[in-house]
Design a protein around this motif. Structure first.
Motif, mmCIF file in Angstrom:
data_model
loop_
_atom_site.group_PDB
_atom_site.id
_atom_site.type_symbol
_atom_site.label_atom_id
_atom_site.label_comp_id
_atom_site.label_asym_id
_atom_site.label_seq_id
_atom_site.Cartn_x
_atom_site.Cartn_y
_atom_site.Cartn_z
ATOM 1 N N THR A 159 0.834 -1.198 0.000
ATOM 2 C CA THR A 159 0.000 0.000 0.000
ATOM 3 C C THR A 159 0.869 1.248 0.000
ATOM 4 O OG1 THR A 159 -0.110 -0.266 2.418
ATOM 5 C CG2 THR A 159 -2.007 -0.997 1.140
ATOM 6 N N THR A 160 0.329 2.329 -0.533
ATOM 7 C CA THR A 160 1.018 3.613 -0.463
ATOM 8 C C THR A 160 1.090 4.061 1.000
ATOM 9 O OG1 THR A 160 -1.042 4.855 -0.683
ATOM 10 C CG2 THR A 160 0.127 4.265 -2.723
ATOM 11 N N LYS A 161 1.940 5.020 1.272
ATOM 12 C CA LYS A 161 2.064 5.509 2.644
ATOM 13 C C LYS A 161 0.725 6.044 3.165
ATOM 14 C CE LYS A 161 6.993 6.739 2.819
ATOM 15 N NZ LYS A 161 7.464 6.171 1.536
ATOM 16 N N SER A 162 0.001 6.738 2.312
ATOM 17 C CA SER A 162 -1.285 7.292 2.744
ATOM 18 C C SER A 162 -2.275 6.181 3.075
ATOM 19 C CB SER A 162 -1.869 8.197 1.658
ATOM 20 O OG SER A 162 -1.063 9.334 1.459
ATOM 21 N N ARG A 163 -2.347 5.166 2.224
ATOM 22 C CA ARG A 163 -3.274 4.072 2.483
ATOM 23 C C ARG A 163 -2.828 3.268 3.711
ATOM 24 N NH1 ARG A 163 -7.967 1.165 0.610
ATOM 25 N NH2 ARG A 163 -8.210 -0.205 2.425
ATOM 26 N N GLY A 202 0.337 11.033 10.507
ATOM 27 C CA GLY A 202 -0.154 11.973 9.506
ATOM 28 C C GLY A 202 0.732 13.196 9.386
ATOM 29 N N ASP A 203 1.190 13.729 10.512
ATOM 30 C CA ASP A 203 2.114 14.868 10.479
ATOM 31 C C ASP A 203 3.389 14.513 9.726
ATOM 32 O OD1 ASP A 203 0.407 16.508 11.874
ATOM 33 O OD2 ASP A 203 1.568 16.532 13.732
ATOM 34 N N GLN A 204 3.840 13.264 9.886
ATOM 35 C CA GLN A 204 5.036 12.819 9.182
ATOM 36 C C GLN A 204 4.794 12.805 7.670
ATOM 37 O OE1 GLN A 204 6.278 8.875 10.328
ATOM 38 N NE2 GLN A 204 7.996 8.830 8.913
ATOM 39 N N LEU A 205 3.594 12.443 7.269
ATOM 40 C CA LEU A 205 3.289 12.364 5.840
ATOM 41 C C LEU A 205 3.179 13.743 5.185
ATOM 42 C CD1 LEU A 205 0.613 9.502 5.718
ATOM 43 C CD2 LEU A 205 3.066 9.358 5.241
ATOM 44 N N THR A 217 -0.956 15.269 1.510
ATOM 45 C CA THR A 217 -1.513 16.533 1.995
ATOM 46 C C THR A 217 -2.766 16.213 2.804
ATOM 47 O OG1 THR A 217 -2.935 16.848 0.059
ATOM 48 C CG2 THR A 217 -0.689 17.759 -0.052
ATOM 49 N N ARG A 218 -3.194 17.163 3.629
ATOM 50 C CA ARG A 218 -4.433 16.949 4.372
ATOM 51 C C ARG A 218 -5.598 16.750 3.421
ATOM 52 N NH1 ARG A 218 -5.263 21.532 8.762
ATOM 53 N NH2 ARG A 218 -7.099 20.254 9.176
ATOM 54 N N GLU A 219 -5.626 17.514 2.337
ATOM 55 C CA GLU A 219 -6.709 17.394 1.368
ATOM 56 C C GLU A 219 -6.703 16.011 0.713
ATOM 57 O OE1 GLU A 219 -5.715 21.459 2.279
ATOM 58 O OE2 GLU A 219 -4.455 19.855 1.458
ATOM 59 N N GLY A 220 -5.521 15.532 0.385
ATOM 60 C CA GLY A 220 -5.423 14.214 -0.225
ATOM 61 C C GLY A 220 -5.852 13.103 0.719
ATOM 62 N N LEU A 221 -5.467 13.235 1.989
ATOM 63 C CA LEU A 221 -5.880 12.232 2.970
ATOM 64 C C LEU A 221 -7.385 12.275 3.197
ATOM 65 C CD1 LEU A 221 -2.977 12.538 5.579
ATOM 66 C CD2 LEU A 221 -3.332 10.721 3.896
ATOM 67 N N ALA A 222 -7.946 13.485 3.205
ATOM 68 C CA ALA A 222 -9.399 13.607 3.358
ATOM 69 C C ALA A 222 -10.124 12.951 2.185
ATOM 70 C CB ALA A 222 -9.793 15.076 3.474
#
Length: 320
Positions: free
Chosen positions: A129-133, A151-154, A171-176
């Motif tokens: 998985t990607t880091k975000s996933r 999340g702050d690390q990402l 980004t926060r938007e991307g994670l949202a």
């Protein structure tokens, strides 16, 4: 053969010096254990553990069609900050598409997941998985503050000259947006709450923990990476700070205890003090008590600053 005592978390996954190990209470004979190797005089690391893990994952995913590395194991491979209970998880986590049979192998935790395009990628010869996933999949296993720290690390802005990249992992938007694609995933409510608390500028999990402790006690939220001189791109910065109170907050982890880093830190602190700031430095002893004492010191200073008229009225509310 006796199993070596686990290394302190601060030394895991990186090269370290015998001096660093000694400060953390690691006896000299522990450095001669079979799970460690000497890189150079006085410098050690865990013996090829990462390479062994990569080879094992590559073999497993090749033998198990449709499987990818996920959850705890993906976070370890991607070198995300992880709580020690997650980082030391001995089981491997592999996932397959929802509707297929989960992996059933000794030493493996099998998951079935719904994934969208771009959430799984091929890396180092195997899919993961990607880091975000990975961050989202870990939400069901973490506490809120831990999820915020990852999340702050990402989303932190990297320093190109040190890390070879200039774009954040997310980004926060991307994670949202990611969270929005998986409204029924276990842990998704915690992930939404974590996004609201994430901030760009935290360079370590302990900096995030300190910021969250400050907020939990009702104090104003500090800014991150506050420059002493905003006009100077090479200015000393505070990890966290309040410009209106002229208060600089620093968290100095293990690497800060050694020369030449310590010399630079001393110059940084002196520069803030000479410019009329108060500089507070915290370390692992403060983190061990959940930053309770640190927050109390910060709160007392802010109250005093307000009472002597050092800030504008209404900029501060006393903690309950």
């Amino acid at each position: 053969m006796r199993t070596p005592k686990p290394l302190p978390e601060e030394l895991r996954g990186r090269e370290f010096t015998s001096a660093e190990a000694a400060v953390l209470g690691v006896p000299r004979h522990r450095l001669r254990a079979g799970d460690l190797e000497r890189v150079a005089h006085g410098i050690y690391r865990e013996r090829a553990a990462e390479l062994d893990l990569f080879l094992r994952l590559r073999a497993l995913t090749q033998a198990l069609p449709g499987a990818w590395v996920s959850h705890h194991t993906a976070g370890t491979v991607q070198r995300l900050w992880l709580p020690s209970r997650i980082e030391r998880e001995a089981l491997l986590h592999l996932s397959r598409e929802r509707g297929t049979a989960p992996v059933r192998r000794p030493g493996v935790v099998g998951h079935t997941l719904m994934v969208a395009d771009g959430e799984v990628a091929c890396w180092n010869g195997f899919a993961l998985t990607t880091k975000s996933r990975t961050w989202l999949d870990l939400a069901r296993y973490l506490e809120l503050g831990e999820l915020v720290a990852i999340g702050d690390q990402l989303i932190r802005i990297p320093r190109r000259r040190f890390e070879g990249r200039s774009d954040p992992y997310a980004t926060r938007e991307g994670l949202a947006e990611l969270v929005g694609r998986h409204p029924n995933l276990p842990g998704v409510r915690l992930a939404r709450a974590a996004i609201e608390l994430m901030r760009v500028g935290s360079d370590s999990a302990k900096e995030t923990e300190l910021r969250l402790a400050i907020l939990a006690h009702g104090l104003p939220e500090p800014r991150l990476q506050v420059p002493l001189d905003p006009a100077d791109p090479y200015s000393f910065t505070a990890d966290l700070g309040y410009e209106e109170y002229r208060l600089a907050l620093q968290y100095d982890g293990v690497p800060h205890r050694f020369w030449p880093r310590k010399v630079k830190d001393n110059r940084r602190n002196e520069a803030f003090v000479e410019a009329g700031w108060r500089s507070m430095v915290f370390d692992s002893s403060d983190a061990a008590e959940g930053f309770r004492g640190a927050v109390a010191r910060i709160g007392r200073y802010l109250v005093t600053a307000r009472e002597r008229g050092a800030v504008e009225p209404g900029r501060f509310r006393r903690s309950a």
